[in-house]
Design a protein around this motif. Structure first.
Motif, PDB file in Angstrom:
ATOM      1  N   SER A 119     -32.745   6.895 -31.980  1.00 38.87           N
ATOM      2  CA  SER A 119     -32.901   7.193 -33.395  1.00 38.87           C
ATOM      3  C   SER A 119     -31.621   7.626 -34.091  1.00 38.87           C
ATOM      4  CB  SER A 119     -33.973   8.242 -33.568  1.00 38.87           C
ATOM      5  OG  SER A 119     -34.910   7.691 -34.409  1.00 38.87           O
ATOM      6  N   SER A 122     -32.127   7.187 -38.026  1.00 35.23           N
ATOM      7  CA  SER A 122     -32.754   8.243 -38.831  1.00 35.23           C
ATOM      8  C   SER A 122     -32.050   9.589 -38.688  1.00 35.23           C
ATOM      9  CB  SER A 122     -34.240   8.367 -38.530  1.00 35.23           C
ATOM     10  OG  SER A 122     -34.465   8.269 -37.188  1.00 35.23           O
ATOM     11  N   ALA A 162     -40.160   0.539 -38.749  1.00 38.83           N
ATOM     12  CA  ALA A 162     -40.089   1.765 -37.946  1.00 38.83           C
ATOM     13  C   ALA A 162     -41.282   2.648 -38.268  1.00 38.83           C
ATOM     14  CB  ALA A 162     -38.789   2.499 -38.262  1.00 38.83           C
ATOM     15  N   ASP A 166     -39.702   9.526 -35.134  1.00 40.31           N
ATOM     16  CA  ASP A 166     -38.299   9.940 -35.033  1.00 40.31           C
ATOM     17  C   ASP A 166     -37.995  10.986 -36.083  1.00 40.31           C
ATOM     18  OD1 ASP A 166     -38.152   7.454 -33.570  1.00 40.31           O
ATOM     19  OD2 ASP A 166     -37.917   6.478 -35.518  1.00 40.31           O
ATOM     20  N   ARG A 167     -38.435  10.627 -37.287  1.00 43.59           N
ATOM     21  CA  ARG A 167     -38.109  11.452 -38.470  1.00 43.59           C
ATOM     22  C   ARG A 167     -38.806  12.810 -38.408  1.00 43.59           C
ATOM     23  NH1 ARG A 167     -38.216   6.009 -37.607  1.00 43.59           N
ATOM     24  NH2 ARG A 167     -36.484   5.125 -38.696  1.00 43.59           N
ATOM     25  N   SER A 215     -33.698  -2.153 -33.626  1.00 42.59           N
ATOM     26  CA  SER A 215     -35.082  -1.707 -33.482  1.00 42.59           C
ATOM     27  C   SER A 215     -36.006  -2.450 -34.461  1.00 42.59           C
ATOM     28  CB  SER A 215     -35.130  -0.197 -33.620  1.00 42.59           C
ATOM     29  OG  SER A 215     -35.830   0.231 -34.719  1.00 42.59           O
ATOM     30  N   GLY A 301     -37.244   5.112 -27.231  1.00 44.13           N
ATOM     31  CA  GLY A 301     -37.558   4.500 -28.526  1.00 44.13           C
ATOM     32  C   GLY A 301     -37.811   3.036 -28.288  1.00 44.13           C
TER      33      GLY A 301
END
Ligand SMILES: Nc1ncnc2c1ncn2[C@@H]1O[C@H](COP(=O)(O)OP(=O)(O)O)[C@@H](O)[C@H]1O
Ligand SMILES: O=C(O)[C@H]1O[C@H](OP(=O)(O)O)[C@H](O)[C@@H](O)[C@@H]1O
Ligand SMILES: [Mg+2]
Length: 352
Positions: A119, A122, A162, A166-167, A215, A301
């Protein structure tokens, strides 16, 4: 006004990913081994500073340019910074949050291995959002739960497929159980995020290799099939989401044998849905190196890095380190970052 700087760390999708892209559930944590930092300084004009290496525009030769595009693609972080400025501005406008006058210069740096499913994308966006929030002094006005959506929207704006996990990990820090059930998402626009004690995690290891993969590209075919109502993808994603449910129970019970089983199942289900070409031979080999010595492993991921658990302890860790060295992969102990939320952030969570 002084310079504002924020760091945002890489993250590990421990269980349940990539079901976050599909109203699923995940268990993810913030990874202290790598981070991106963004710096914002007041200035006369608004300036987005290209990174000297990640946004390379000067080359030794045309061969250098072509090689660079082949290995790293066309894009660096500039487009991410631009996109979050737009999303942030529009969010504030739509929510009647007045932004003060004044411009800034924004720049970034990152040591997150590029496009390795840690990630890195992000992390840059999350750190930039934090800078914007502090520059405009609106931290108390933007709830913590909605910030991951802003980060995701910046990437969606660029066509990157996405999800939110992650965020969320990068906004909250620590270990978070995330439930993205459709009903809640439709009603509130975000998931239910439950921080968990990071001490519940056993020692974990990270394997990665320099083999960037996009990704967004990895995800796009499966996303298309899911949107088209493909029964296999839909039911397999539900199974993946259930792994996070089981994983939360296993961690709370400190049932680490179960954790190992779930990690392996998670990867096996991913492999059923995404074809091996999309996953990448090097990425699959990283998972298998760990499995061959009896460890549990899965992608952090969408590919490029692998999280490993050695249920048999130090002797197995030694075997893992040796096997990775032989295979040419980097292997290092994972450092988990605790929560990043400050008092103002926590107040936004409390005010419903
Ligand atoms: N280390 C990096 N430096 C600069 N830009 C990056 C970096 N990593 C990702 N990006 C940007 O984010 C986009 C999406 O990256 P992504 O495939 O999601 O990688 P990751 O798995 O690291 O999040 C890239 O196309 C690029 O524009
Ligand atoms: O496939 C996954 O597990 C994740 O892929 C993306 O993360 P990345 O680090 O860019 O590979 C995506 O943003 C996540 O939502 C997915 O869970
Ligand atoms: Mg990404």
């Amino acid at each position: 006004m002084a310079v504002i700087e924020h760091k945002s760390y890489a993250r590990v999708g421990l269980l349940g990913n990539p079901s976050d892209v599909y109203y699923g559930k995940t268990l993810s944590f913030s990874l202290g081994n790598f981070w991106a930092s963004v710096r914002l300084e007041p200035s006369k004009d608004l300036l987005i500073v290209p990174h000297p290496t990640h946004d390379l525009v000067r080359f030794n030769s045309i061969t250098h340019l072509v090689n660079r595009l082949q290995s790293e693609g066309y894009y660096g972080g500039v487009r991410l910074l631009m996109a979050i400025c737009k999303i942030f501005h529009n969010f504030c406008k739509d929510n009647n949050i007045t932004l003060c006058e004044g411009n800034f210069t924004i720049s970034y740096d990152t040591n997150i291995p590029r496009q390795t499913g840690l990630s890195g994308s992000s992390a840059i966006v999350t750190a930039a959002l934090n800078c914007l929030i502090d520059f405009y002094e609106v931290r108390h006005l933007i709830k913590v739960e909605v910030r991951p959506n802003l980060v995701l929207n910046a990437e969606k704006e660029l066509g990157i497929v996405a999800g939110l996990q992650d965020r969320v990990a990068q906004t909250y820090g620590g270990l978070v159980y995330m439930d993205f059930s459709k009903k809640h998402m439709d009603e509130f626009g975000h998931g239910i995020y439950t921080p968990m004690d990071i001490a519940l995690l056993p020692p974990l290891y990270l394997i990665y290799a320099e083999n960037p993969s996009d990704s967004g590209k990895v995800h796009s075919t499966v996303r298309q099939r899911w949107l088209a109502g493909d029964e296999f993808i839909i039911s397999t994603m539900e199974e993946v989401a259930n792994i996070a449910v089981e994983g939360q129970k296993a961690l709370l019970a400190k049932d680490y044998a179960k954790l190992a089983t779930l990690m392996n199942q998670n990867f096996d289900l991913r492999r059923h849905m995404f074809d091996d070409d999309a996953l990448g031979a090097v990425n699959i080999e990283m998972v298998e190196v760990a499995r061959r010595i009896g460890a549990a492993s899965k992608f952090t991921g969408s590919g490029g890095a692998v999280v490993v658990f050695c249920p048999d302890g130090p002797s197995q860790v030694k075997q893992l380190v040796d096997a990775c060295q032989e295979a040419g992969f980097v292997c290092e102990p994972i450092k988990v970052m605790p929560s990043f939320l400050n008092d103002i952030d926590l107040q936004t969570l409390a005010s419903k």
